[in-house]
Design a protein around this motif. Sequence first.
Motif, PDB file in Angstrom:
ATOM      1  N   HIS A  96      34.092 -19.538   6.233  1.00 21.88           N
ATOM      2  CA  HIS A  96      34.305 -19.385   7.672  1.00 21.88           C
ATOM      3  C   HIS A  96      35.761 -19.632   8.066  1.00 21.88           C
ATOM      4  O   HIS A  96      36.342 -18.831   8.819  1.00 21.88           O
ATOM      5  CB  HIS A  96      33.389 -20.344   8.439  1.00 21.88           C
ATOM      6  N   TYR A  97      36.343 -20.736   7.561  1.00 22.59           N
ATOM      7  CA  TYR A  97      37.712 -21.068   7.961  1.00 22.59           C
ATOM      8  C   TYR A  97      38.764 -20.496   7.008  1.00 22.59           C
ATOM      9  O   TYR A  97      39.958 -20.586   7.282  1.00 22.59           O
ATOM     10  CB  TYR A  97      37.880 -22.581   8.071  1.00 22.59           C
ATOM     11  N   GLY A  98      38.339 -19.944   5.874  1.00 21.25           N
ATOM     12  CA  GLY A  98      39.260 -19.263   4.989  1.00 21.25           C
ATOM     13  C   GLY A  98      40.104 -20.146   4.092  1.00 21.25           C
ATOM     14  O   GLY A  98      41.155 -19.709   3.601  1.00 21.25           O
ATOM     15  N   LEU A  99      39.680 -21.390   3.833  1.00 19.74           N
ATOM     16  CA  LEU A  99      40.433 -22.254   2.934  1.00 19.74           C
ATOM     17  C   LEU A  99      40.247 -21.795   1.488  1.00 19.74           C
ATOM     18  O   LEU A  99      39.201 -21.267   1.116  1.00 19.74           O
ATOM     19  CB  LEU A  99      39.970 -23.705   3.057  1.00 19.74           C
ATOM     20  N   SER A 100      41.254 -22.035   0.668  1.00 19.85           N
ATOM     21  CA  SER A 100      41.100 -21.814  -0.765  1.00 19.85           C
ATOM     22  C   SER A 100      40.302 -22.965  -1.357  1.00 19.85           C
ATOM     23  O   SER A 100      40.081 -23.993  -0.694  1.00 19.85           O
ATOM     24  CB  SER A 100      42.475 -21.746  -1.439  1.00 19.85           C
ATOM     25  N   SER A 101      39.870 -22.831  -2.606  1.00 17.61           N
ATOM     26  CA  SER A 101      39.090 -23.910  -3.218  1.00 17.61           C
ATOM     27  C   SER A 101      39.919 -25.185  -3.328  1.00 17.61           C
ATOM     28  O   SER A 101      39.399 -26.289  -3.143  1.00 17.61           O
ATOM     29  CB  SER A 101      38.588 -23.488  -4.604  1.00 17.61           C
ATOM     30  N   THR A 102      41.212 -25.061  -3.587  1.00 17.59           N
ATOM     31  CA  THR A 102      42.076 -26.251  -3.657  1.00 17.59           C
ATOM     32  C   THR A 102      42.251 -26.884  -2.283  1.00 17.59           C
ATOM     33  O   THR A 102      42.194 -28.118  -2.143  1.00 17.59           O
ATOM     34  CB  THR A 102      43.454 -25.879  -4.239  1.00 17.59           C
ATOM     35  N   GLN A 103      42.467 -26.071  -1.254  1.00 22.25           N
ATOM     36  CA  GLN A 103      42.579 -26.608   0.106  1.00 22.25           C
ATOM     37  C   GLN A 103      41.283 -27.288   0.530  1.00 22.25           C
ATOM     38  O   GLN A 103      41.302 -28.345   1.170  1.00 22.25           O
ATOM     39  CB  GLN A 103      42.927 -25.479   1.080  1.00 22.25           C
ATOM     40  N   TYR A 104      40.166 -26.680   0.170  1.00 20.81           N
ATOM     41  CA  TYR A 104      38.871 -27.311   0.474  1.00 20.81           C
ATOM     42  C   TYR A 104      38.765 -28.663  -0.225  1.00 20.81           C
ATOM     43  O   TYR A 104      38.319 -29.647   0.377  1.00 20.81           O
ATOM     44  CB  TYR A 104      37.716 -26.415   0.022  1.00 20.81           C
ATOM     45  N   SER A 105      39.182 -28.730  -1.472  1.00 18.62           N
ATOM     46  CA  SER A 105      39.114 -29.978  -2.223  1.00 18.62           C
ATOM     47  C   SER A 105      39.939 -31.073  -1.554  1.00 18.62           C
ATOM     48  O   SER A 105      39.522 -32.226  -1.480  1.00 18.62           O
ATOM     49  CB  SER A 105      39.603 -29.757  -3.660  1.00 18.62           C
ATOM     50  N   LEU A 106      41.112 -30.709  -1.050  1.00 21.78           N
ATOM     51  CA  LEU A 106      41.967 -31.686  -0.372  1.00 21.78           C
ATOM     52  C   LEU A 106      41.332 -32.149   0.938  1.00 21.78           C
ATOM     53  O   LEU A 106      41.360 -33.341   1.273  1.00 21.78           O
ATOM     54  CB  LEU A 106      43.343 -31.075  -0.111  1.00 21.78           C
ATOM     55  N   ALA A 107      40.746 -31.215   1.676  1.00 21.62           N
ATOM     56  CA  ALA A 107      40.081 -31.580   2.928  1.00 21.62           C
ATOM     57  C   ALA A 107      38.901 -32.499   2.656  1.00 21.62           C
ATOM     58  O   ALA A 107      38.680 -33.491   3.376  1.00 21.62           O
ATOM     59  CB  ALA A 107      39.613 -30.318   3.663  1.00 21.62           C
ATOM     60  N   PHE A 108      38.135 -32.198   1.626  1.00 20.18           N
ATOM     61  CA  PHE A 108      36.992 -33.026   1.262  1.00 20.18           C
ATOM     62  C   PHE A 108      37.448 -34.415   0.824  1.00 20.18           C
ATOM     63  O   PHE A 108      36.806 -35.425   1.130  1.00 20.18           O
ATOM     64  CB  PHE A 108      36.206 -32.342   0.133  1.00 20.18           C
ATOM     65  N   ALA A 109      38.579 -34.477   0.108  1.00 21.02           N
ATOM     66  CA  ALA A 109      39.087 -35.756  -0.384  1.00 21.02           C
ATOM     67  C   ALA A 109      39.472 -36.701   0.748  1.00 21.02           C
ATOM     68  O   ALA A 109      39.384 -37.924   0.606  1.00 21.02           O
ATOM     69  CB  ALA A 109      40.294 -35.518  -1.294  1.00 21.02           C
TER      70      ALA A 109
END
Length: 406
Positions: free
Chosen positions: A241-254
Motif C-alpha cells: 500500500h505505501y510502497g516501501l521496499s523490503s529493507t525500508q519495511y524492516s527498518l520501520a518494523f525495527a
Amino acid sequence: MQATVSLRLVLILGLLSAIGPFAIDMYLPALPQIGSHLGADVGAVQASLTAFFLSIGVGQLLYGPVSDMVGRKPPLYFGLILFAAASVGCALATNIETLVVFRFIQGLGAAAGMAVPRAVVRDLHTGHAAARMMSLLMLVFSVSPILAPLAGSAVIGLTSWRGVFWVVAVAAVLGLVATWRGVQETRTPEARLDSSLRGALQAYGVLLRDWHYLGLVFIGGSAMAGFFVYLAGSPFVLINHYGLSSTQYSLAFALNAIAFIGSAQFTARLGQRFGLVPVVKAAATGSGVVMVSLLSYYLLGGEELAVLIVLYFIASALMGLVIPTTSVLALEEHGAIAGTASALLGTLQMLSGAAAMQIVGHFSNGKPLPMVVGMAAGALVGVALTWITLGGARGHRVAAAQDAQP
C-alpha cells in the motif's frame, strides 16, 4: 533462590526465547514473495503465520508441566531439535499447504523456548529481581524484531525466502549447544517429586479458576494480540500500500522493537519507585489512548505513513512496560507450579494473538484501516482488563505485597 541476576544466563534464555519469533520476523519481508512463488493469496500466506502461533501456543501447555516433572533442560533439547527439523521441511516446501504444515510443527518446537525460560526466571527470582531479569530477557528477546527483518531482507536478497528457514535451522543448533554448555538445571529433584501429569491437570484447573491470574495473562495477551495484527498486516500495508521496499519495511518494523526494548528496561526501576501495579495501569491506559487516536486519524480519512509509525512507536513503548510486568505478577503467586503457570500464560496469549490475526484477516484488504481497527481493539480490551483485574481488593493486596519487597 539467587539474589543476583546472571547476565550470561539472561543472554542464553533470551536467545532461546527469540528463536521462534526470529523465524517469524525474519520472513515477514518475504510474505508477498512467498505468495507469488507458491501461487497463494494473502489469506493463505497469512495462514502460515496463524498455524505457527497456534502451535507455539498449544505446545506450551505440554512443555510447562513436563518441565516441572523432568526439569527445565530436557524439554529445551527436544523443542530445539524439533524446530530445526521442521525448519528444513519449510525450506524444502513446494506448495503453501506443505509450508503451513511444517510451520505448525516448527511452532511446536519453538514453544519450548517460549515456556521454559519464564519458568527458569521464576525458579531463581521473585518480585523486583524477577522483573529486572524478565526485562533483561526481553532486551535480548527483542533483538529479534530489530535485526530479524533486516537479516531476512539480506538473506532473501542473496538466496530466496527459503534461505530464511536454513538460517533459523542453524540458529536452533546453536541454541542446543548454548543450552548444553550454559544453562544449569534450576528445577531441583526434590521439587520434581510433587509434579505429575495428574498434578499438572489439577494445576491447570487451579489456574483457570484464578481470575486474578487470568486477568493478568489477558492484559498482556491483549497487548500482544494488537501486535500480532500488526505483524500479519504490516508487510502488505507498508510494502504494497505505501510502497516501501523490503529493507525500508524492516527498518520501520525495527523502530517498534526499539521502543519496546527501551521501555522494558525501566520496568524494574519504575516498579521500585511507583509499584508494579501502578506501572501496568498507567502504561495500559496510555496505550489505549494512543491507539484510539490512531484509529480516529484513519477513520477521518488520514493516510500519512508517518502518523502510523510515530503513534505505534509510542504504543510499543508502553507495551514494553505492560507485557513483562504482567508476566511477573501473574507468576508471582504460583512459584510451586511455575512451569505450568508460564505455559498456560504463553498459550493463552499466543492463542489470543492467533485469534486476533484470523479475525482481522477476514477483513484485510491490504489497506491500513482494518489492521488499525484490530490493533486499537486489542489495546482497549487491555485497558478494560487492567482496571477490572488490578482495581479490586486482590489487586491492592498484590500491589502492597510488591511494595514490601526489596
